[in-house]
Design a protein around this motif. Structure first.
Motif, PDB file in Angstrom:
ATOM      1  N   GLY A   1      58.378  55.615 -65.751  1.00  0.00           N
ATOM      2  CA  GLY A   1      58.563  54.428 -64.954  1.00  0.00           C
ATOM      3  C   GLY A   1      57.279  54.330 -63.732  1.00  0.00           C
ATOM      4  N   ARG A   2      56.857  53.291 -63.530  1.00  0.00           N
ATOM      5  CA  ARG A   2      55.588  53.188 -62.657  1.00  0.00           C
ATOM      6  C   ARG A   2      55.890  51.937 -61.725  1.00  0.00           C
ATOM      7  NH1 ARG A   2      53.027  54.467 -67.211  1.00  0.00           N
ATOM      8  NH2 ARG A   2      51.854  56.437 -67.123  1.00  0.00           N
ATOM      9  N   LEU A   3      55.788  52.081 -60.334  1.00  0.00           N
ATOM     10  CA  LEU A   3      55.606  50.990 -59.555  1.00  0.00           C
ATOM     11  C   LEU A   3      54.537  49.959 -60.017  1.00  0.00           C
ATOM     12  CD1 LEU A   3      56.398  52.501 -55.944  1.00  0.00           C
ATOM     13  CD2 LEU A   3      58.082  51.105 -57.357  1.00  0.00           C
ATOM     14  N   ALA A   4      55.005  48.559 -59.841  1.00  0.00           N
ATOM     15  CA  ALA A   4      53.896  47.700 -60.204  1.00  0.00           C
ATOM     16  C   ALA A   4      54.135  46.548 -59.100  1.00  0.00           C
ATOM     17  CB  ALA A   4      54.041  47.038 -61.659  1.00  0.00           C
TER      18      ALA A   4
ATOM     19  N   GLU B   1      55.620  45.198 -55.254  1.00  0.00           N
ATOM     20  CA  GLU B   1      56.777  45.161 -54.752  1.00  0.00           C
ATOM     21  C   GLU B   1      57.954  44.678 -55.435  1.00  0.00           C
ATOM     22  OE1 GLU B   1      59.100  42.949 -50.837  1.00  0.00           O
ATOM     23  OE2 GLU B   1      56.624  42.507 -51.232  1.00  0.00           O
ATOM     24  N   ARG B   2      59.011  45.582 -55.658  1.00  0.00           N
ATOM     25  CA  ARG B   2      60.486  45.762 -56.166  1.00  0.00           C
ATOM     26  C   ARG B   2      60.111  45.472 -57.709  1.00  0.00           C
ATOM     27  NH1 ARG B   2      61.353  42.808 -51.264  1.00  0.00           N
ATOM     28  NH2 ARG B   2      63.129  43.532 -50.263  1.00  0.00           N
ATOM     29  N   ARG B   3      58.912  46.009 -58.187  1.00  0.00           N
ATOM     30  CA  ARG B   3      58.778  46.024 -59.704  1.00  0.00           C
ATOM     31  C   ARG B   3      58.464  47.247 -60.237  1.00  0.00           C
ATOM     32  NH1 ARG B   3      59.934  41.520 -58.958  1.00  0.00           N
ATOM     33  NH2 ARG B   3      59.117  39.488 -59.742  1.00  0.00           N
ATOM     34  N   VAL B   4      59.035  47.380 -61.411  1.00  0.00           N
ATOM     35  CA  VAL B   4      58.860  48.834 -61.882  1.00  0.00           C
ATOM     36  C   VAL B   4      58.641  48.493 -63.583  1.00  0.00           C
ATOM     37  CG1 VAL B   4      59.834  51.046 -63.070  1.00  0.00           C
ATOM     38  CG2 VAL B   4      60.425  49.996 -60.727  1.00  0.00           C
ATOM     39  N   THR B   5      57.510  49.238 -64.115  1.00  0.00           N
ATOM     40  CA  THR B   5      57.096  49.033 -65.453  1.00  0.00           C
ATOM     41  C   THR B   5      57.578  50.293 -66.220  1.00  0.00           C
ATOM     42  OG1 THR B   5      54.856  49.966 -65.103  1.00  0.00           O
ATOM     43  CG2 THR B   5      55.306  47.535 -65.165  1.00  0.00           C
ATOM     44  N   VAL B   6      58.248  50.386 -67.297  1.00  0.00           N
ATOM     45  CA  VAL B   6      58.673  51.351 -68.436  1.00  0.00           C
ATOM     46  C   VAL B   6      57.878  51.575 -69.259  1.00  0.00           C
ATOM     47  CG1 VAL B   6      60.684  52.573 -69.024  1.00  0.00           C
ATOM     48  CG2 VAL B   6      60.892  50.976 -67.157  1.00  0.00           C
ATOM     49  N   THR B   7      57.003  52.254 -69.699  1.00  0.00           N
ATOM     50  CA  THR B   7      56.192  52.607 -70.806  1.00  0.00           C
ATOM     51  C   THR B   7      56.978  53.598 -71.621  1.00  0.00           C
ATOM     52  OG1 THR B   7      54.317  52.255 -69.590  1.00  0.00           O
ATOM     53  CG2 THR B   7      53.973  53.215 -71.808  1.00  0.00           C
ATOM     54  N   ALA B   8      57.628  53.131 -72.899  1.00  0.00           N
ATOM     55  CA  ALA B   8      58.114  53.861 -73.821  1.00  0.00           C
ATOM     56  C   ALA B   8      57.299  54.968 -74.603  1.00  0.00           C
ATOM     57  CB  ALA B   8      58.997  52.966 -74.854  1.00  0.00           C
ATOM     58  N   GLU B   9      57.867  55.762 -75.322  1.00  0.00           N
ATOM     59  CA  GLU B   9      56.837  56.651 -76.304  1.00  0.00           C
ATOM     60  C   GLU B   9      55.988  55.828 -77.165  1.00  0.00           C
ATOM     61  OE1 GLU B   9      58.945  59.779 -78.044  1.00  0.00           O
ATOM     62  OE2 GLU B   9      59.621  60.566 -76.226  1.00  0.00           O
ATOM     63  N   ASP B  10      56.612  54.509 -77.639  1.00  0.00           N
ATOM     64  CA  ASP B  10      55.891  53.781 -78.720  1.00  0.00           C
ATOM     65  C   ASP B  10      55.012  53.121 -78.038  1.00  0.00           C
ATOM     66  OD1 ASP B  10      57.606  52.068 -77.614  1.00  0.00           O
ATOM     67  OD2 ASP B  10      58.614  51.538 -79.175  1.00  0.00           O
ATOM     68  N   GLY B  11      54.725  53.257 -76.590  1.00  0.00           N
ATOM     69  CA  GLY B  11      53.841  52.594 -75.905  1.00  0.00           C
ATOM     70  C   GLY B  11      54.318  50.822 -75.560  1.00  0.00           C
ATOM     71  N   ARG B  12      55.549  50.497 -75.987  1.00  0.00           N
ATOM     72  CA  ARG B  12      56.013  49.445 -75.400  1.00  0.00           C
ATOM     73  C   ARG B  12      56.412  49.293 -74.058  1.00  0.00           C
ATOM     74  NH1 ARG B  12      61.563  47.980 -75.139  1.00  0.00           N
ATOM     75  NH2 ARG B  12      61.886  49.710 -76.051  1.00  0.00           N
ATOM     76  N   VAL B  13      55.967  48.382 -73.121  1.00  0.00           N
ATOM     77  CA  VAL B  13      56.028  48.444 -71.819  1.00  0.00           C
ATOM     78  C   VAL B  13      57.071  47.450 -71.499  1.00  0.00           C
ATOM     79  CG1 VAL B  13      54.960  47.840 -69.799  1.00  0.00           C
ATOM     80  CG2 VAL B  13      53.670  49.127 -71.383  1.00  0.00           C
ATOM     81  N   THR B  14      58.005  47.567 -70.674  1.00  0.00           N
ATOM     82  CA  THR B  14      59.205  46.629 -70.034  1.00  0.00           C
ATOM     83  C   THR B  14      58.956  46.686 -68.442  1.00  0.00           C
ATOM     84  OG1 THR B  14      60.798  47.370 -72.034  1.00  0.00           O
ATOM     85  CG2 THR B  14      61.592  46.287 -70.151  1.00  0.00           C
ATOM     86  N   THR B  15      59.092  45.439 -68.099  1.00  0.00           N
ATOM     87  CA  THR B  15      58.969  45.293 -66.578  1.00  0.00           C
ATOM     88  C   THR B  15      60.474  44.974 -66.121  1.00  0.00           C
ATOM     89  OG1 THR B  15      56.943  44.427 -66.774  1.00  0.00           O
ATOM     90  CG2 THR B  15      57.967  43.900 -64.809  1.00  0.00           C
ATOM     91  N   LEU B  16      60.810  45.735 -65.265  1.00  0.00           N
ATOM     92  CA  LEU B  16      62.204  45.662 -64.311  1.00  0.00           C
ATOM     93  C   LEU B  16      61.889  45.081 -62.947  1.00  0.00           C
ATOM     94  CD1 LEU B  16      63.766  49.156 -65.340  1.00  0.00           C
ATOM     95  CD2 LEU B  16      63.592  47.177 -66.813  1.00  0.00           C
ATOM     96  N   ALA B  17      62.840  44.403 -62.508  1.00  0.00           N
ATOM     97  CA  ALA B  17      62.586  43.796 -61.223  1.00  0.00           C
ATOM     98  C   ALA B  17      63.769  44.220 -60.336  1.00  0.00           C
ATOM     99  CB  ALA B  17      62.540  42.175 -61.109  1.00  0.00           C
TER     100      ALA B  17
END
Length: 486
Positions: A129-132, A134-150
């Protein structure tokens, strides 16, 4: 440090894949408690974890280290009781101890922890998980897929710390142990060098010496456990030496090298030390270097400064809970902070007023005044609140009252040849306790009484009426109060 940015200049271009009321980064006990409290208050929550759900404490710190230490301390107690000599004369079965350690670390599998998170209604996202912004977090999975959470209301960073290794010649090639390797090692090393005299160094020296390693403990300062009363480190060092460890103070490592025969440590006096493994227990650093802090105006790698509601300075949505805020690097204090942070986030989201005064329900003031700690050495070293030196430095008019624990009936019954000491630091103006220290076998269970006395600011006169049971080690309270009254 730089304050968190709360403007919208870094709005992510991509719409979030998922939106929650609260997003927690880090699924150790701290993050789990933040999410659980938020969920209990009716908020939706997600938690992000790149390693094992349950965090450092479950797999590489509190649980496995105490599983290693338990048989060592039990054997030490048994050796002090007549009639048990035949049962305790031989070495510990290290294989059985390590197997039990593995079970307490769940064999480094997090299925049950993940199931618990799911049972609370919190959504688990595995990945880094990384901040992206204000109020955003990106999640980079082991397979490289990126999910953005708000996050509608809050992001809580609960990423803890990692071992801080000094920059010494040969460090990388020496492949040193950190606390992780020390608590998860698959066999007992023949010779173990431990560098550092703090909690990790003292506990792991105790554990591995008790399991059959020849331990050399190297301490740069003048003694062990420098954050506690001086007698705590002195008694622990004496016990380690009596157990066969080589404890050296005032010494530093200047270089390392490893070959087929093990590790060679070069010391600051020019001498060398040979070991099969070397553990560096020389401090911790925050796991904030790859969290996207720069996207919200914070410096990567910094400790995060927070107020007593655990909100990051300069922000109205970002929280830092547990070790990464550097208030008190202890699991129980992190969980205490987490309970407060989760409740505070929910209250603010729901527009409810906060109770943030001194000792208020929504304030983590105990991290300033009443932090308890147990060091599971032989003897155990425990403390809460201020030491005598800390109290005097803070400007309090104080008196230290000491008591030899060997004179307490419960201690003498606990183990023949019992050695230990107690101290309470009394604020003479307010007649309350500012700090208490117990050092001795079995004193860890005494600490909660001291914590209540310090956190509750119980008047000394009232403590007279909290009568300790006879014959228990807790009778030391009566002896301390008698010495204070004179």
């Amino acid at each position: 440090m730089t304050q968190a940015r709360t403007d919208d200049t870094a709005t992510p271009a991509k719409a979030p894949d998922h939106t929650y009321d609260v997003v927690v980064v880090g699924a150790g006990p701290v993050g789990e408690n933040v999410a659980d409290r938020a969920r209990a208050a009716g908020l939706s929550a997600a938690i992000v974890e790149s390693e094992l759900v349950g965090g450092e404490c479950s797999y590489w710190a509190c649980m496995p280290s105490k599983a290693l230490l338990g048989p060592v301390l039990a054997q030490a107690d048994a050796r002090g009781l007549p009639g048990l000599e035949r049962m305790t004369g031989g070495p510990l079965d290290s294989g059985a101890v390590l197997a039990r350690r593995d079970s307490f670390a769940s064999d480094w599998k997090d299925d049950s922890q993940a199931e618990w998170v799911d049972s609370t209604g919190t959504v688990l996202h595995r990945g880094h998980g990384r901040l992206a912004g204000e109020r955003r977090v990106t999640v980079t999975a082991e397979d490289g897929r990126v999910t953005t959470l708000a996050a509608r209301h809050a992001v809580a960073l609960c990423t803890g710390t990692s071992a801080a290794l000094p920059d010494l010649p040969g460090m990388a090639g020496a492949r040193p142990w950190t606390s992780r390797e020390a608590t998860s090692a698959e066999e007992v090393p023949g010779r173990l060098a431990v560098v550092g005299g703090g909690v990790v160094g003292a506990e792991m020296a105790t554990a591995w010496q008790g399991l059959g390693a020849q331990v050399t403990l190297l301490v740069r300062g003048g003694g062990l456990l420098s954050g506690m009363e001086p007698f705590a480190g002195e008694l622990v060092a004496e016990s380690l030496r009596a157990a066969g460890a080589d404890v050296r103070t005032g010494v530093s490592v200047t270089a390392l090298s490893r070959d087929a025969c093990g590790v060679t440590l070069t010391l600051d006096d020019g001498s060398t030390l040979q070991a099969d493994e070397v553990l560096f227990a020389t401090g911790r650093r925050p796991r904030t270097g790859d969290l996207g802090l720069d996207t919200v105006g914070l410096a990567p790698g910094d400790w995060l400064t927070v107020d007593d509601t655990l909100r990051v300075t300069g922000s109205d949505w970002l929280y830092a809970v547990g070790d990464c805020n550097h208030r008190a690097l202890l699991t129980h204090q992190g969980k205490y902070q987490a309970r407060i942070a989760g409740s505070v986030i929910a209250a603010r989201a729901q527009g409810r007023p906060l109770d943030t005064g001194r000792w208020g329900a929504d304030s983590a003031t105990a991290d300033h005044d009443a932090v308890p700690q147990v060091v599971f050495t032989d003897p155990e070293a425990t403390s809460v609140g201020l030491t005598l030196a800390q109290a005097e430095e803070a400007g309090h008019r104080v008196r230290a009252v000491d008591q030899d624990l060997a004179g307490v009936a419960g201690a003498a019954l606990h183990r023949d040849g019992y050695r230990g000491r107690a101290r309470m630091v009394v604020d003479l103006d307010r007649e309350i306790l500012l700090g208490v220290t117990f050092v001795g076998p079995g004193v860890g269970e005494l600490l909660q009484s001291a914590t209540i006395a310090v956190a509750g600011e119980v008047p000394v006169a009232r403590l007279w009426h909290a009568v300790p049971s006879y014959p228990t080690i807790s009778e030391v309270w009566l002896r301390l109060l008698e010495a204070y009254r004179g």
